[in-house]
Scaffold this active site. Sequence first.
Site, PDB file in Angstrom:
ATOM      1  NE  ARG A  53      -0.077   1.581   3.500  1.00 46.13           N
ATOM      2  CZ  ARG A  53       1.257   2.578   3.646  1.00 46.13           C
ATOM      3  NH1 ARG A  53       2.415   1.385   3.794  1.00 46.13           N
ATOM      4  NH2 ARG A  53       0.651   3.500   3.552  1.00 46.13           N
ATOM      5  N   GLY A  54       0.161   2.608   0.025  1.00 47.38           N
ATOM      6  CA  GLY A  54       0.981   3.570   0.177  1.00 47.38           C
ATOM      7  C   GLY A  54       1.147   3.980  -1.302  1.00 47.38           C
ATOM      8  CB  ALA A  55       0.556   6.947  -3.934  1.00 46.87           C
ATOM      9  NE  ARG A  90      -6.074   0.585  -1.926  1.00 49.79           N
ATOM     10  CZ  ARG A  90      -5.688   1.397  -0.795  1.00 49.79           C
ATOM     11  NH1 ARG A  90      -4.187   1.047  -0.341  1.00 49.79           N
ATOM     12  NH2 ARG A  90      -6.181   2.251   0.375  1.00 49.79           N
ATOM     13  CD  GLN A 205      -3.042   2.978   7.030  1.00 43.43           C
ATOM     14  OE1 GLN A 205      -3.911   3.461   7.815  1.00 43.43           O
ATOM     15  NE2 GLN A 205      -3.943   2.607   5.712  1.00 43.43           N
ATOM     16  CG  ASP A 246      -2.824   8.089  -1.164  1.00 43.97           C
ATOM     17  OD1 ASP A 246      -3.248   8.203  -0.219  1.00 43.97           O
ATOM     18  OD2 ASP A 246      -2.681   6.973  -1.429  1.00 43.97           O
ATOM     19  CG  ASN A 256      -2.328  11.675   3.381  1.00 46.51           C
ATOM     20  OD1 ASN A 256      -1.354  10.625   2.347  1.00 46.51           O
ATOM     21  ND2 ASN A 256      -2.424  11.858   3.813  1.00 46.51           N
ATOM     22  CE  LYS A 257      -4.901   5.870   4.286  1.00 46.97           C
ATOM     23  NZ  LYS A 257      -6.097   4.573   3.871  1.00 46.97           N
TER      24      LYS A 257
HETATM   25  O1  MRU Z   1      -3.707   3.314   2.294  1.00 47.30           O
HETATM   26  P1  MRU Z   1      -2.611   3.779   1.992  1.00 47.30           P
HETATM   27  O2  MRU Z   1      -2.402   3.109   3.011  1.00 47.30           O
HETATM   28  O3  MRU Z   1      -2.379   3.406   0.668  1.00 47.30           O
HETATM   29  O4  MRU Z   1      -3.015   5.071   2.259  1.00 47.30           O
HETATM   30  C1  MRU Z   1      -2.091   5.646   2.188  1.00 47.30           C
HETATM   31  C2  MRU Z   1      -1.932   6.954   2.293  1.00 47.30           C
HETATM   32  O5  MRU Z   1      -2.340   7.208   2.714  1.00 47.30           O
HETATM   33  C3  MRU Z   1      -0.130   7.710   2.252  1.00 47.30           C
HETATM   34  O6  MRU Z   1       0.017   8.591   2.880  1.00 47.30           O
HETATM   35  C4  MRU Z   1       0.153   8.132   0.452  1.00 47.30           C
HETATM   36  O7  MRU Z   1      -0.235   6.836  -0.150  1.00 47.30           O
HETATM   37  C5  MRU Z   1       2.093   8.613   0.555  1.00 47.30           C
HETATM   38  S1  MRU Z   1       2.904   7.039   0.178  1.00 47.30           S
HETATM   39  C6  MRU Z   1       4.102   7.392   0.601  1.00 47.30           C
END
Ligand code: MRU
Length: 371
Positions: A53-55, A90, A205, A246, A256-257
């Site tokens: 996970r993470g963009a 996603r 996370q 993201d 973002n999250k």
């Molecule tokens: O749902 P996730 O865990 O994929 O969400 C991730 C985030 O929101 C991160 O902050 C974002 O992708 C940056 S990752 C370097």
Amino acid sequence: MNVEGRPRHTIEPLPGRRAVQILDQTLLPHEIVWRELTSATEAAHAIRVMQVRGAPLIGATAAHGLAFALAADPSDAALASAHAELLATRPTAVNLRWALDRVHARVAPLPPAARADAAWAEAAQICADDVATNAAIGLHGLELFRSVFAAKPAAERPVLNVLTHCNAGWLGCVDWGTALAPVYQAHDAGLPVHVWVSETRPRNQGASLTAWELTQHGVPHTLVVDNAAGHLLQRGLVDLCIVGADRVAANGDVANKIGTYLKALAARAHNVPFYVALPLSTFDPTTADGVRDIPIEQRSAREVTHAVGNDARGARTEVLLTTPTTPARNDAFDVTPAALVTALITESGACPATPAALARLVAKTRAAHTG
Ligand code: MRU
């Protein structure tokens, strides 16, 4: 970054084979398990269930997924169908589309027999670029960290207190991280940095991933519940906030999250800088207005009504937090309006979150790449 004292990447090619291994993030921090991916379907599954996970890491994994698909069938039809399958995993992180389009653009003009090798090479290059990009984000962020530290009253200077949300560290990328890259650079450079880690319900996370990776690298940190941010800011216990992204829209709005927006509001109320760190692959000029146009992933209500962890014997356990019939809604992301962002920190430098500044930065980056 280090896992058990050894430098690792979150996605690694397996020598001599068309396969990669990924660190399964659903099992952290309790178990370190590497899983092998050899097909587009396995890559799509790993993204969907958030083993990765993470963009940026979602993009890198999808790129390998496309390479696996082309090794099995290099036809135009297979290319289109694997691209669509992976793109559907996603919806919010735009790096997914960016990486898939990058591999697609590289292989589509080639004869089918040449596509698998070219896609594999492009996916590897996406990973290598991610590492270099994030190291550069870290250095640009370090300059800002240094100036915030220097502006602190001398008596309060022993520590630079940084608040972050979710995991935008190396686990969300191939290495370094985005928001955490300046933290690692600062720590390695001897700047006394301490991180407030926001737990990030419902998937935690912050608690499970950010706290784990900061521990692996020896960075001082403290876990807090999501709702503590306003209080910490009000008490003067936060010098700067930094988060990942993201998707950043053309107008500078930042997805973002979920929970990022509230932190940005609280930071503005207390005059604390709120930075967003991102590779330019997270900038989406085709989305005009982030608040209006960025698609927000809706995830299972079960993530809200239940909590997952390990019991005293180390067995993975899920417990119900509500009545069995309590309805829940689970928006995975929110959008912070550009006006609340002090600066965007990219591999090409920091800039205000305005359309003009973003356009200038992108043009400067393109010019640097073309010569
Ligand atoms: O749902 P996730 O865990 O994929 O969400 C991730 C985030 O929101 C991160 O902050 C974002 O992708 C940056 S990752 C370097």
